[in-house]
Design a protein around this motif. Structure first.
Motif, mmCIF file in Angstrom:
data_model
loop_
_atom_site.group_PDB
_atom_site.id
_atom_site.type_symbol
_atom_site.label_atom_id
_atom_site.label_comp_id
_atom_site.label_asym_id
_atom_site.label_seq_id
_atom_site.Cartn_x
_atom_site.Cartn_y
_atom_site.Cartn_z
ATOM 1 N N ASP A 107 4.031 11.109 0.161
ATOM 2 C CA ASP A 107 5.206 10.827 0.944
ATOM 3 C C ASP A 107 5.083 11.059 2.501
ATOM 4 O OD1 ASP A 107 6.742 10.096 -1.168
ATOM 5 O OD2 ASP A 107 7.804 11.845 -1.216
ATOM 6 N N ASP A 108 3.856 11.564 3.023
ATOM 7 C CA ASP A 108 3.826 11.902 4.350
ATOM 8 C C ASP A 108 2.141 11.969 4.749
ATOM 9 O OD1 ASP A 108 2.683 14.351 3.910
ATOM 10 O OD2 ASP A 108 4.726 15.460 3.792
ATOM 11 N N LEU A 109 1.966 12.020 5.785
ATOM 12 C CA LEU A 109 0.713 11.796 6.438
ATOM 13 C C LEU A 109 -0.241 13.054 6.033
ATOM 14 C CD1 LEU A 109 1.444 11.064 10.145
ATOM 15 C CD2 LEU A 109 0.948 9.460 8.241
ATOM 16 N N GLN A 110 0.451 14.121 5.753
ATOM 17 C CA GLN A 110 -0.529 15.314 5.266
ATOM 18 C C GLN A 110 -0.823 15.067 3.807
ATOM 19 O OE1 GLN A 110 1.580 19.192 5.340
ATOM 20 N NE2 GLN A 110 -0.387 20.218 5.420
ATOM 21 N N GLN A 111 0.103 14.632 2.765
ATOM 22 C CA GLN A 111 -0.308 14.374 1.605
ATOM 23 C C GLN A 111 -1.200 13.275 1.466
ATOM 24 O OE1 GLN A 111 3.665 13.737 0.039
ATOM 25 N NE2 GLN A 111 4.339 15.940 0.100
ATOM 26 N N LEU A 112 -1.028 12.155 2.466
ATOM 27 C CA LEU A 112 -2.021 11.046 2.256
ATOM 28 C C LEU A 112 -3.606 11.792 2.739
ATOM 29 C CD1 LEU A 112 -2.849 8.229 2.415
ATOM 30 C CD2 LEU A 112 -2.364 8.072 4.753
ATOM 31 N N GLN A 113 -3.571 12.610 3.739
ATOM 32 C CA GLN A 113 -4.567 13.239 4.112
ATOM 33 C C GLN A 113 -5.354 13.991 2.950
ATOM 34 O OE1 GLN A 113 -5.023 12.837 7.607
ATOM 35 N NE2 GLN A 113 -7.049 13.580 7.916
ATOM 36 N N GLN A 114 -4.513 14.873 2.421
ATOM 37 C CA GLN A 114 -4.920 15.445 1.248
ATOM 38 C C GLN A 114 -5.415 14.877 0.199
ATOM 39 O OE1 GLN A 114 -1.691 18.076 1.127
ATOM 40 N NE2 GLN A 114 -2.450 19.643 2.700
ATOM 41 N N SER A 115 -4.941 13.791 -0.233
ATOM 42 C CA SER A 115 -4.989 12.761 -1.316
ATOM 43 C C SER A 115 -6.420 12.527 -1.534
ATOM 44 C CB SER A 115 -3.989 11.593 -1.240
ATOM 45 O OG SER A 115 -4.475 10.769 -0.656
ATOM 46 N N GLY A 116 -7.201 12.359 -0.470
ATOM 47 C CA GLY A 116 -8.474 11.771 -0.415
ATOM 48 C C GLY A 116 -8.490 10.175 -0.712
ATOM 49 N N THR A 166 1.052 -1.086 0.007
ATOM 50 C CA THR A 166 -0.062 -0.027 0.048
ATOM 51 C C THR A 166 0.844 1.299 0.063
ATOM 52 O OG1 THR A 166 -1.762 -1.390 1.116
ATOM 53 C CG2 THR A 166 -1.960 1.184 1.347
ATOM 54 N N ALA A 167 1.793 1.397 0.713
ATOM 55 C CA ALA A 167 2.567 2.399 1.080
ATOM 56 C C ALA A 167 3.305 2.683 -0.438
ATOM 57 C CB ALA A 167 3.941 2.167 2.019
ATOM 58 N N GLU A 168 3.900 1.508 -1.105
ATOM 59 C CA GLU A 168 4.612 1.800 -2.296
ATOM 60 C C GLU A 168 3.556 2.370 -3.343
ATOM 61 O OE1 GLU A 168 7.539 0.303 -3.437
ATOM 62 O OE2 GLU A 168 6.950 1.690 -5.452
ATOM 63 N N ARG A 169 2.266 1.891 -3.232
ATOM 64 C CA ARG A 169 1.267 2.281 -4.351
ATOM 65 C C ARG A 169 1.119 3.806 -4.084
ATOM 66 N NH1 ARG A 169 -4.186 2.502 -3.349
ATOM 67 N NH2 ARG A 169 -3.891 0.632 -1.868
ATOM 68 N N TRP A 170 1.007 4.433 -2.765
ATOM 69 C CA TRP A 170 0.679 5.633 -2.495
ATOM 70 C C TRP A 170 2.068 6.522 -2.829
ATOM 71 C CZ3 TRP A 170 -1.440 4.582 3.319
ATOM 72 C CH2 TRP A 170 -2.805 4.515 3.095
ATOM 73 N N ILE A 171 3.023 5.957 -2.727
ATOM 74 C CA ILE A 171 4.330 6.758 -3.012
ATOM 75 C C ILE A 171 4.374 7.089 -4.614
ATOM 76 C CG2 ILE A 171 6.810 6.534 -3.191
ATOM 77 C CD1 ILE A 171 6.974 5.296 -0.473
ATOM 78 N N ARG A 172 4.042 6.071 -5.388
ATOM 79 C CA ARG A 172 3.840 6.113 -6.875
ATOM 80 C C ARG A 172 2.877 7.344 -7.064
ATOM 81 N NH1 ARG A 172 2.279 1.233 -8.517
ATOM 82 N NH2 ARG A 172 3.155 -0.309 -7.095
#
Ligand code: CTP
Ligand code: MN
Ligand code: MN
Length: 522
Positions: free
Chosen positions: A258-267, A248-254
């Motif tokens: 890269d961090d929690l804030q970007q994860l939050q904002q990514s929806g 999952t982390a790999e998929r998100w990085i692609r």
């Protein structure tokens, strides 16, 4: 005696004195010793004088190095230096490398003196050729690995590379580094030179390069570069969320996360576990102390006896191995009467839930079935017990930090690694940003239920360490044609399951010396 590279030269047969030169040669009395005196550092005239002296006493002394030489005598040379000289002669035979003292004593005695240790050229490598400094069996389950570690600089660097490999889905490389770490962990003293590593198992070329770097420069440039790389940092932060694995982390990085804030904002849609993981991010990345584990054990113990009076719990995982801190707390639950464990897990979970102890839980059903044919394959994924992965709400007292609340283990907690700071921590809840303000902390807790007939296997399988378990299974399969899981031991030779009611019995079935939990920290 040292093996040397074979020399291809046309040389006189042994015993031929044609090269001995001079008319001073007496008859050869000791044909078993063919001497060659090294001019290096001795000087040409002293060498000539000593060679002539030797011949007068009945020794065969060669002027030029050749295949017949059995004794190389030198003065003020290290064995390293002599070896290098001989190496350039390309000779592969075993010859004695001797100090001039052997020669003078032989002259005095009028015959070849017995070769004593003090006559041999001593240096590290000459020593190592005979006995390796450390003797380490190749399987981690054959070794006693306590928590003491005299080589943390080496193991930290290699563990980081192992972690990076695991997070990058390079399992083989990860295991190779883990095995190397485990070997270094059992060494009784710090490694100071590469020569000390001779004869040790599980140290491959890559590992040796890392070790060399650390020994020479204090740090591993590869480990440092990895640690500081954007990718590794992102993998660490994202997999630090409970419920997020490497994939999952790999998929998100692609996707550029890269961090929690970007994860939050990514929806990105998060599952329930991941939501819980994010919500309690800081707590779950703070090491759990032993006293916190005991406090949780007290609560789980109450839950278990409340729903089934005869049932009992055992602390497993790292804490059973004596670790002062852990990333979670693991418990094994069983009932002394076979069958009475059925249905236990949902009851325990309900009890804990009704009292508000669980912030999250996911229970999986028991799916283990013993077949007559034996397991299809020895596997680490044989663990099909009823399991519960949870986030536990541990009371820490009014408004105190969790670490302060667990007073008696404060010293241990202070030595524990700090949780990585969370980039983008502004997305964390108020409680998370100010964990001292709340009277509780979140802790990962794993519960496993086992029938009593499988208890010893479950206990052994869930005590770890992960590498120790892996090595046990590898030993069973490769060395004993057996298949070990957390449920059973199958003997492939006898084509039957082997019963055991204690860990000691299982080690004995496997032909291994019993290793207590505190020495399974491989
Ligand atoms: N385990 C397992 N199957 C899993 C997860 C864990 O068999 N899916 C076993 C591991 O092999 C280990 C034990 O459960 O023996 C404990 O695992 P874990 O809690 O991850 O590690 P610990 O050794 O307890 O380390 P820590 O202190 O960090 O929790
Ligand atoms: Mn654990
Ligand atoms: Mn666990």
């Amino acid at each position: 005696m040292v093996p040397l590279k074979r020399r291809k030269v046309a040389c006189p047969p042994a015993g031929n004195t044609g090269t001995t030169g001079g008319g001073d040669a007496g008859s050869i009395k000791f044909p078993e010793a063919v001497l060659f005196l090294l001019e290096r550092k001795m000087g040409a005239s002293r060498r000539t004088f000593l060679s002539q002296l030797g011949r007068k006493k009945g020794f065969q002394v060669e002027d030029a190095f050749n295949e017949s030489v059995t004794h190389v005598v030198s003065e003020n040379n290290s064995s390293e230096e002599v070896r290098r000289w001989l190496g350039s002669q390309n000779d592969q035979r075993a010859v004695h490398l001797l100090d001039i003292s052997w020669f003078t004593e032989s002259m005095r005695a009028g015959q070849p003196a017995d070769i004593l240790d003090r006559h041999k050229l001593q240096d590290e490598s000459a020593h190592d050729n005979e006995v390796p400094l450390f003797s380490v069996p190749s399987y981690a389950c054959q070794r006693r690995t306590s928590l003491a570690n005299h080589n943390t600089a080496l193991t930290d660097a290699l563990s980081l590379l192992a972690e990076n490999a695991e997070l990058s889905k390079e399992e083989g490389r990860g295991v190779a580094f883990r095995r190397a770490v485990a070997v270094l962990k059992v060494l009784p003293e710090p490694v100071t030179s590469m020569a000390q590593l001779r004869g040790l198992p599980c140290l491959g070329g890559h590992t040796l390069r890392v070790i060399k770097d650390v020994l020479e420069n204090g740090t591993s440039s590869e480990a440092e570069a990895t640690k500081n790389s954007q990718r590794f940092r992102a993998l660490k932060v994202l997999t630090g969320i409970f419920g997020v694995g490497a994939k999952t982390a790999e998929r998100w990085i692609r996707l550029g996360i890269d961090d929690l804030q970007q994860l939050q904002q990514s929806g990105q849609t998060l599952n329930r576990a991941q939501q819980g993981g994010l919500e309690h991010y800081l707590d779950l990345n703070q090491p759990v102390t032993r006293s916190e584990a005991d406090a949780i054990g007290e609560v789980v113990g109450r839950a278990v006896v409340s729903v089934s009076p005869g049932a009992r719990i055992t602390l497993i995982g790292g804490f059973r191995r004596g670790k002062p801190t852990g990333h979670d707390v693991d418990f094994l639950i069983t009932h002394p009467e076979e069958g009475n464990e059925v249905g236990l897990m949902p009851k325990v979970v309900s009890w804990l839930q009704s009292k508000g102890f669980l912030l999250y839980q996911k229970t999986t059903r028991n799916s283990y079935l013993e077949s007559d044919d034996g397991p299809a394959q020895p596997s680490s994924n044989m663990d099909r017990f009823e399991r519960c992965f949870s986030i536990f709400k541990l009371d820490t007292g009014e408004g105190t930090r969790a670490t302060e609340a667990s007073g008696e283990s404060g010293g241990e907690a202070a030595g524990a690694p700090e949780a990585d700071p969370a980039p983008g921590s502004q997305v964390l809840s108020d409680d998370e940003q100010n964990p001292g303000a709340k009277p509780w902390r979140a802790v990962r807790v794993d519960l496993v239920v086992s029938p009593i007939s499988q208890f010893a296997f479950a206990l052994l399988g869930w005590t770890g360490s992960k590498l120790f378990e892996r090595e046990l299974r590898r030993w069973a399969g490769h060395e004993k044609a057996m298949s070990l899981s957390s449920h059973a031991l199958y003997d492939g030779n006898q084509r039957r399951y082997v019963r055991a009611t204690s860990e000691e019995e299982i080690f004995s079935h496997l032909g291994l010396e019993f290793i207590p939990p505190s020495e399974r920290n491989a």
